[in-house]
Design a protein around this motif. Sequence first.
Motif, PDB file in Angstrom:
ATOM      1  N   GLY A   9       0.942  -0.968  -0.229  1.00 48.04           N
ATOM      2  CA  GLY A   9       0.073   0.125   0.078  1.00 48.04           C
ATOM      3  C   GLY A   9       0.898   1.409   0.003  1.00 48.04           C
ATOM      4  N   ALA A  10       0.412   2.443   0.229  1.00 48.04           N
ATOM      5  CA  ALA A  10       0.923   3.787  -0.517  1.00 48.04           C
ATOM      6  C   ALA A  10       2.202   4.118   1.257  1.00 48.04           C
ATOM      7  CB  ALA A  10      -0.490   5.090  -0.388  1.00 48.04           C
ATOM      8  N   ASP A  11       1.729   3.658   2.022  1.00 48.86           N
ATOM      9  CA  ASP A  11       2.449   3.985   2.686  1.00 48.86           C
ATOM     10  C   ASP A  11       3.811   3.485   3.358  1.00 48.86           C
ATOM     11  OD1 ASP A  11       0.947   1.727   3.945  1.00 48.86           O
ATOM     12  OD2 ASP A  11       0.002   3.504   5.817  1.00 48.86           O
ATOM     13  N   ASN A  12       3.653   2.151   2.766  1.00 47.45           N
ATOM     14  CA  ASN A  12       4.332   0.621   2.821  1.00 47.45           C
ATOM     15  C   ASN A  12       4.905   0.431   3.967  1.00 47.45           C
ATOM     16  OD1 ASN A  12       5.504   0.875  -0.070  1.00 47.45           O
ATOM     17  ND2 ASN A  12       7.427   1.782   0.448  1.00 47.45           N
ATOM     18  N   ASN A  13       3.941   0.417   5.150  1.00 46.89           N
ATOM     19  CA  ASN A  13       4.250  -0.258   6.783  1.00 46.89           C
ATOM     20  C   ASN A  13       3.748  -1.571   6.534  1.00 46.89           C
ATOM     21  OD1 ASN A  13       4.494   1.897   8.367  1.00 46.89           O
ATOM     22  ND2 ASN A  13       1.672   2.704   7.699  1.00 46.89           N
ATOM     23  N   THR A  14       4.754  -2.662   7.664  1.00 52.94           N
ATOM     24  CA  THR A  14       4.485  -4.252   7.310  1.00 52.94           C
ATOM     25  C   THR A  14       4.451  -4.678   8.507  1.00 52.94           C
ATOM     26  OG1 THR A  14       4.674  -6.051   5.844  1.00 52.94           O
ATOM     27  CG2 THR A  14       6.717  -4.469   5.943  1.00 52.94           C
ATOM     28  N   CYS A  15       4.664  -5.324   9.267  1.00 50.72           N
ATOM     29  CA  CYS A  15       4.814  -6.423   9.839  1.00 50.72           C
ATOM     30  C   CYS A  15       6.380  -6.745  10.423  1.00 50.72           C
ATOM     31  CB  CYS A  15       4.212  -7.263  11.079  1.00 50.72           C
ATOM     32  SG  CYS A  15       1.825  -6.555  11.630  1.00 50.72           S
ATOM     33  N   ALA A  16       6.480  -6.965  10.697  1.00 43.44           N
ATOM     34  CA  ALA A  16       8.556  -7.581  10.743  1.00 43.44           C
ATOM     35  C   ALA A  16       7.776  -9.217  10.316  1.00 43.44           C
ATOM     36  CB  ALA A  16       8.972  -7.738  12.383  1.00 43.44           C
ATOM     37  N   ARG A 175      -6.757 -12.155  29.006  1.00 45.28           N
ATOM     38  CA  ARG A 175      -5.040 -11.252  28.677  1.00 45.28           C
ATOM     39  C   ARG A 175      -4.936 -10.091  27.764  1.00 45.28           C
ATOM     40  NH1 ARG A 175      -3.782 -14.919  23.279  1.00 45.28           N
ATOM     41  NH2 ARG A 175      -4.678 -14.130  21.735  1.00 45.28           N
ATOM     42  N   ARG A 176      -4.002  -9.567  28.014  1.00 46.81           N
ATOM     43  CA  ARG A 176      -4.079  -7.798  27.361  1.00 46.81           C
ATOM     44  C   ARG A 176      -2.803  -8.380  25.463  1.00 46.81           C
ATOM     45  NH1 ARG A 176      -0.757  -2.792  29.897  1.00 46.81           N
ATOM     46  NH2 ARG A 176       0.545  -4.480  29.297  1.00 46.81           N
ATOM     47  N   VAL A 177      -3.457  -8.185  24.753  1.00 49.28           N
ATOM     48  CA  VAL A 177      -3.101  -8.237  23.128  1.00 49.28           C
ATOM     49  C   VAL A 177      -2.181  -7.330  22.966  1.00 49.28           C
ATOM     50  CG1 VAL A 177      -2.677  -8.959  21.241  1.00 49.28           C
ATOM     51  CG2 VAL A 177      -4.204 -10.538  22.799  1.00 49.28           C
ATOM     52  N   SER A 178      -0.981  -7.254  23.023  1.00 52.78           N
ATOM     53  CA  SER A 178      -0.810  -5.330  22.479  1.00 52.78           C
ATOM     54  C   SER A 178       0.101  -5.140  21.169  1.00 52.78           C
ATOM     55  CB  SER A 178       0.994  -5.040  23.075  1.00 52.78           C
ATOM     56  OG  SER A 178       0.152  -5.321  25.065  1.00 52.78           O
ATOM     57  N   TYR A 179      -0.478  -3.969  20.687  1.00 50.18           N
ATOM     58  CA  TYR A 179      -0.154  -4.222  18.739  1.00 50.18           C
ATOM     59  C   TYR A 179       0.846  -2.514  18.724  1.00 50.18           C
ATOM     60  CZ  TYR A 179      -4.542  -6.746  18.426  1.00 50.18           C
ATOM     61  OH  TYR A 179      -4.672  -8.195  18.118  1.00 50.18           O
ATOM     62  N   ALA A 180       1.410  -2.604  17.864  1.00 50.65           N
ATOM     63  CA  ALA A 180       2.242  -1.367  17.511  1.00 50.65           C
ATOM     64  C   ALA A 180       1.780  -1.154  16.019  1.00 50.65           C
ATOM     65  CB  ALA A 180       3.684  -1.916  17.242  1.00 50.65           C
ATOM     66  N   VAL A 181       0.764   0.220  16.327  1.00 49.65           N
ATOM     67  CA  VAL A 181      -0.333   0.311  15.057  1.00 49.65           C
ATOM     68  C   VAL A 181       0.737   1.868  14.374  1.00 49.65           C
ATOM     69  CG1 VAL A 181      -2.484   1.211  14.244  1.00 49.65           C
ATOM     70  CG2 VAL A 181      -1.694  -0.120  16.143  1.00 49.65           C
ATOM     71  N   SER A 182       0.534   1.332  12.792  1.00 51.31           N
ATOM     72  CA  SER A 182       0.860   2.474  11.938  1.00 51.31           C
ATOM     73  C   SER A 182       0.310   2.270  10.922  1.00 51.31           C
ATOM     74  CB  SER A 182       2.977   2.758  11.603  1.00 51.31           C
ATOM     75  OG  SER A 182       3.348   3.502  10.720  1.00 51.31           O
ATOM     76  N   GLY A 183      -0.193   3.205  10.415  1.00 47.13           N
ATOM     77  CA  GLY A 183      -1.294   3.455   9.037  1.00 47.13           C
ATOM     78  C   GLY A 183      -2.116   2.577   9.571  1.00 47.13           C
ATOM     79  N   THR A 184      -2.118   1.944   8.566  1.00 44.85           N
ATOM     80  CA  THR A 184      -3.779   0.643   8.806  1.00 44.85           C
ATOM     81  C   THR A 184      -3.127  -0.512   9.169  1.00 44.85           C
ATOM     82  OG1 THR A 184      -2.922  -0.222   6.170  1.00 44.85           O
ATOM     83  CG2 THR A 184      -4.086   1.746   6.281  1.00 44.85           C
ATOM     84  N   VAL A 185      -1.802  -0.332   8.823  1.00 38.63           N
ATOM     85  CA  VAL A 185      -1.014  -1.919   9.883  1.00 38.63           C
ATOM     86  C   VAL A 185      -1.327  -1.512  11.455  1.00 38.63           C
ATOM     87  CG1 VAL A 185       1.070  -3.246  10.083  1.00 38.63           C
ATOM     88  CG2 VAL A 185       0.294  -2.177   8.376  1.00 38.63           C
TER      89      VAL A 185
END
Length: 189
Positions: A9-16, A175-185
């Motif tokens: 996508g346009a923002d080039n964000n992806t998970c590791a 449990r608590r699930v944690s997310y790193a969020v950038s753009g739509t990812v």
Amino acid sequence: SLTLTTSLGADNNTCANTAFTLTVSDTQTSNTTYTLSYGSFVSSQNTSSGSATFSIAGVATETVISITASNSTASVVSTTTIYVPRLGGSGTISTTAPLVICYGENLSGAIYGDGILGSSSATLAAGSSPASITYQWQFKTTTDPYVNIPGASTNSTLSTSTLSTFQIYENVTIRRVSYAVSGTVSCSV
């Protein structure tokens, strides 16, 4: 001139370490070698179509990918940055509420995850792209998969007011699930 387009996508964000493709579009159509490189990884394709697509297994941290187009008349370099929001740790949670309760009751105290009671919030990893951190509170019974707690906020702490509506009828794990969020990812740990 070279145009670089990823499948992210346009923002080039992806998970590791998530696979994606990068396509090079070129205005000329002479026989050209396109060389993709980042870190120690190098891959080349030779074509006269003015287009080449590279499959990338994924990157672990924010990475600049370079494409060099070389033919008999010139050599041109173009780059694009891949952004990787990544958590270093999910933090810990704790509560002072009694964990043994009667059938149909609620937990009597909040579950903390913001530094109170020695618990902690999630953190971004070194090498992470800039990102915000969000949370999702979930529960499961013995044999079922995790599901979101009804009305649970995305805060680091699960509040007493939310828990007051959450009646417990059998052994549950929270449990608590944690997310790193950038753009739509959103990337979880």
